[in-house]
Design a protein around this motif. Structure first.
Motif, PDB file in Angstrom:
ATOM      1  N   VAL A 265       0.565  -1.377   0.122  1.00 17.38           N
ATOM      2  CA  VAL A 265      -0.040   0.285  -0.074  1.00 17.38           C
ATOM      3  C   VAL A 265       0.592   1.587   0.462  1.00 17.38           C
ATOM      4  O   VAL A 265       2.131   1.264   0.751  1.00 17.38           O
ATOM      5  CB  VAL A 265      -0.758   0.136   1.208  1.00 17.38           C
ATOM      6  CG1 VAL A 265      -1.884   1.343   1.410  1.00 17.38           C
ATOM      7  CG2 VAL A 265      -1.606  -0.775   1.324  1.00 17.38           C
ATOM      8  N   LEU A 266       0.964   2.346  -0.483  1.00 18.15           N
ATOM      9  CA  LEU A 266       1.164   3.560  -0.932  1.00 18.15           C
ATOM     10  C   LEU A 266       0.045   4.602  -0.366  1.00 18.15           C
ATOM     11  O   LEU A 266      -0.480   4.319  -0.412  1.00 18.15           O
ATOM     12  CB  LEU A 266       1.219   4.114  -2.257  1.00 18.15           C
ATOM     13  CG  LEU A 266       2.681   3.471  -3.338  1.00 18.15           C
ATOM     14  CD1 LEU A 266       2.427   3.886  -4.158  1.00 18.15           C
ATOM     15  CD2 LEU A 266       3.926   4.268  -2.274  1.00 18.15           C
ATOM     16  N   ALA A 267       0.731   5.953   0.780  1.00 15.31           N
ATOM     17  CA  ALA A 267      -0.339   6.540   1.738  1.00 15.31           C
ATOM     18  C   ALA A 267       0.580   6.971   1.924  1.00 15.31           C
ATOM     19  O   ALA A 267       2.408   7.202   1.875  1.00 15.31           O
ATOM     20  CB  ALA A 267      -0.893   5.257   2.788  1.00 15.31           C
ATOM     21  N   PRO A 268      -0.053   8.426   2.397  1.00 12.54           N
ATOM     22  CA  PRO A 268       0.883  10.306   2.391  1.00 12.54           C
ATOM     23  C   PRO A 268       2.001   9.946   3.761  1.00 12.54           C
ATOM     24  O   PRO A 268       2.620  10.015   4.141  1.00 12.54           O
ATOM     25  CB  PRO A 268      -0.664  10.527   3.232  1.00 12.54           C
ATOM     26  CG  PRO A 268      -1.605  10.402   2.748  1.00 12.54           C
ATOM     27  CD  PRO A 268      -1.447   8.511   2.692  1.00 12.54           C
ATOM     28  N   THR A 269       1.298   8.359   4.362  1.00 11.27           N
ATOM     29  CA  THR A 269       2.737   8.003   5.529  1.00 11.27           C
ATOM     30  C   THR A 269       2.659   7.120   5.437  1.00 11.27           C
ATOM     31  O   THR A 269       1.979   6.304   5.480  1.00 11.27           O
ATOM     32  CB  THR A 269       2.166   8.628   7.536  1.00 11.27           C
ATOM     33  OG1 THR A 269       1.158   7.122   7.369  1.00 11.27           O
ATOM     34  CG2 THR A 269       2.017  10.141   7.602  1.00 11.27           C
ATOM     35  N   CYS A 270       4.028   6.504   6.364  1.00 12.00           N
ATOM     36  CA  CYS A 270       4.699   4.439   6.516  1.00 12.00           C
ATOM     37  C   CYS A 270       3.411   4.377   7.491  1.00 12.00           C
ATOM     38  O   CYS A 270       3.328   2.778   7.482  1.00 12.00           O
ATOM     39  CB  CYS A 270       5.633   4.443   6.641  1.00 12.00           C
ATOM     40  SG  CYS A 270       6.371   2.861   6.572  1.00 12.00           S
ATOM     41  N   MET A 271       2.876   5.092   8.578  1.00  8.20           N
ATOM     42  CA  MET A 271       2.456   4.780   9.666  1.00  8.20           C
ATOM     43  C   MET A 271       0.567   4.147   8.256  1.00  8.20           C
ATOM     44  O   MET A 271       0.241   2.949   9.327  1.00  8.20           O
ATOM     45  CB  MET A 271       2.071   5.425  10.653  1.00  8.20           C
ATOM     46  CG  MET A 271       1.204   5.201  12.035  1.00  8.20           C
ATOM     47  SD  MET A 271       0.420   6.139  13.285  1.00  8.20           S
ATOM     48  CE  MET A 271       0.072   7.496  12.352  1.00  8.20           C
ATOM     49  N   LEU A 272      -0.071   5.381   8.113  1.00  7.50           N
ATOM     50  CA  LEU A 272      -1.115   4.683   7.267  1.00  7.50           C
ATOM     51  C   LEU A 272      -1.620   3.285   6.234  1.00  7.50           C
ATOM     52  O   LEU A 272      -2.154   2.650   6.459  1.00  7.50           O
ATOM     53  CB  LEU A 272      -1.361   5.942   7.078  1.00  7.50           C
ATOM     54  CG  LEU A 272      -1.803   6.725   7.439  1.00  7.50           C
ATOM     55  CD1 LEU A 272      -2.114   8.158   6.911  1.00  7.50           C
ATOM     56  CD2 LEU A 272      -3.103   6.307   8.565  1.00  7.50           C
ATOM     57  N   ALA A 273       0.052   3.659   5.379  1.00 12.82           N
ATOM     58  CA  ALA A 273       0.341   2.393   4.226  1.00 12.82           C
ATOM     59  C   ALA A 273       0.588   1.389   5.703  1.00 12.82           C
ATOM     60  O   ALA A 273       0.271   0.113   4.849  1.00 12.82           O
ATOM     61  CB  ALA A 273       1.515   2.840   3.449  1.00 12.82           C
ATOM     62  N   ASP A 274       1.144   0.996   6.919  1.00 12.91           N
ATOM     63  CA  ASP A 274       1.081  -0.103   7.603  1.00 12.91           C
ATOM     64  C   ASP A 274       0.310  -0.369   7.897  1.00 12.91           C
ATOM     65  O   ASP A 274      -0.264  -1.346   7.618  1.00 12.91           O
ATOM     66  CB  ASP A 274       2.120  -0.154   8.893  1.00 12.91           C
ATOM     67  CG  ASP A 274       2.905  -1.161   9.622  1.00 12.91           C
ATOM     68  OD1 ASP A 274       2.341  -2.117   8.707  1.00 12.91           O
ATOM     69  OD2 ASP A 274       3.394  -0.760  10.348  1.00 12.91           O
ATOM     70  N   ALA A 275      -0.782  -0.349   8.820  1.00 12.41           N
ATOM     71  CA  ALA A 275      -2.057  -0.639   9.122  1.00 12.41           C
ATOM     72  C   ALA A 275      -3.313  -1.108   8.209  1.00 12.41           C
ATOM     73  O   ALA A 275      -3.572  -1.882   8.043  1.00 12.41           O
ATOM     74  CB  ALA A 275      -2.505   0.934  10.176  1.00 12.41           C
ATOM     75  N   TRP A 276      -2.889   0.200   6.828  1.00 11.19           N
ATOM     76  CA  TRP A 276      -4.020  -0.198   5.882  1.00 11.19           C
ATOM     77  C   TRP A 276      -3.694  -1.186   4.925  1.00 11.19           C
ATOM     78  O   TRP A 276      -4.365  -2.030   4.686  1.00 11.19           O
ATOM     79  CB  TRP A 276      -4.077   1.118   4.985  1.00 11.19           C
ATOM     80  CG  TRP A 276      -4.751   1.769   5.416  1.00 11.19           C
ATOM     81  CD1 TRP A 276      -4.788   3.001   5.588  1.00 11.19           C
ATOM     82  CD2 TRP A 276      -6.517   1.941   5.125  1.00 11.19           C
ATOM     83  NE1 TRP A 276      -6.355   3.469   5.747  1.00 11.19           N
ATOM     84  CE2 TRP A 276      -6.748   2.755   5.156  1.00 11.19           C
ATOM     85  CE3 TRP A 276      -7.571   0.640   4.672  1.00 11.19           C
ATOM     86  CZ2 TRP A 276      -8.660   2.926   5.841  1.00 11.19           C
ATOM     87  CZ3 TRP A 276      -9.173   0.321   4.496  1.00 11.19           C
ATOM     88  CH2 TRP A 276      -8.639   1.801   5.372  1.00 11.19           C
TER      89      TRP A 276
END
Length: 321
Positions: A265-276
């Motif tokens: 997953v690509l997301a604005p932050t790595c924290m969000l990418a990790d969770a998603w």
């Protein structure tokens, strides 16, 4: 428009070290880095602090101290841990509970948490029949004083989000120094900004979901933001001929059982990418790709079928391929 540093005026720096049972790395380009030794110390301190606050494997971590508290007792938490807990709950609510950090007992029952041991069949069955409360239902926040308490007895597990936050903390160290061209990572999770000299973007390898070996399936160009992958091929349990992935489905209180080998997953932050990445792994290709489109996430699903691996790509504007 993305800009890159002049290749004639920048140098390449590479820092790395141990953290969270694996290693971190920070690669950057800058015209001048003042006191490299101090920057190396700050990067190491940043990830060490995340581990001390959020590890499920350290009995002295802030998280484990909170897990040991009885319901109703307030505990003041560091602002970073408070933010991670709050973000985890928001992703849990947005994903229809496919991501939930209140799975500590479930993870332990399946022998994926500390201490390792034989899977506990009776405990697993009890949790399946009567799952515990979600993190959203169990936690109460007092943001004004930085406190949290449990409404119900629950054990939290941040393994699906803490490493991503650790990557973001590495990025924050560089941002605080005015560095704008970097790629930081912890064990295959990334955060990027800017690019290489001459306008070249950062590229990272997408790992082939193969047990026991690490090979690249392909490469992905990164813009500004985070990238994380969740998969079933590194950590799993085999018992009586059945293989169980380490990712838990909080809704059913059992390990994930679908044809998804991994989700990146690509997301604005790595924290969000990790969770998603964890949430989409649980949701599976159909519901997961629909939710990725709903929230504007770019995601690569690697799916197992009889012919081998099949790829499903969802980009941030909703296209599917």
């Amino acid at each position: 428009m993305k800009t890159f540093s002049d290749p004639c005026t920048v140098d390449r720096y590479d820092f790395n070290g141990a953290t969270m049972g694996t290693r971190y790395r920070a690669v950057l380009y800058s015209a001048e880095v003042q006191n490299e030794g101090e920057l190396a110390r700050q990067l190491d301190q940043a990830v060490t602090q995340v581990d001390l606050q959020m590890s499920n494997w350290r009995p002295d971590s802030e998280l484990m101290r909170f897990n040991d508290l009885e319901p109703g007792i307030w505990m003041t938490l560091p602002s970073d841990l408070l933010w991670v807990l709050h973000t985890a709950i928001q992703v849990g609510l947005a994903s229809d509970s496919a991501f939930d950090i209140a799975v500590g007992d479930l993870v332990g029952a399946w022998s994926f948490g500390p201490p390792a041991g034989l899977a506990k069949g009776g405990e697993r069955e009890a949790l399946r029949r009567q799952p515990g409360p979600s993190a959203a239902a169990a936690l109460e926040f007092d943001f004004g004083s930085g406190r949290v308490r449990k409404r119900h007895r629950v054990h939290l597990d941040l393994s699906g989000i803490a490493k991503g936050f650790g990557v973001d903390r590495l990025a924050r160290c560089l941002e605080d120094r005015g560095i704008r061209d970097y790629l930081v990572s912890i064990d295959g999770e990334f955060r990027a900004r800017g690019g290489k000299p001459g306008g070249q973007p950062w590229t990272v390898a997408i790992e082939a979901p193969q047990e026991g070996v690490r090979t690249a399936l392909g490469v992905l160009q990164m813009g500004d933001g985070g990238l994380a992958t969740s998969g079933d091929y590194r950590h799993f349990l085999e018992q009586e001929g059945t293989r169980y992935a380490h990712t838990m489905d909080p809704r059913l209180a059992v390990p994930v059982a679908n044809d998804v080998a991994s989700v990146s997953v690509l997301a604005p932050t790595c924290m969000l990418a990790d969770a998603w990445a964890t949430a989409l792994m649980v949701l599976g290709p159909e519901r997961g790709s629909a939710m990725a489109r709903e929230y504007g996430l770019s995601a690569l699903f690697l799916l197992r079928d009889k012919g081998g691996l099949r790829q499903l790509w969802v980009d941030g504007d909703g296209a599917v391929g």
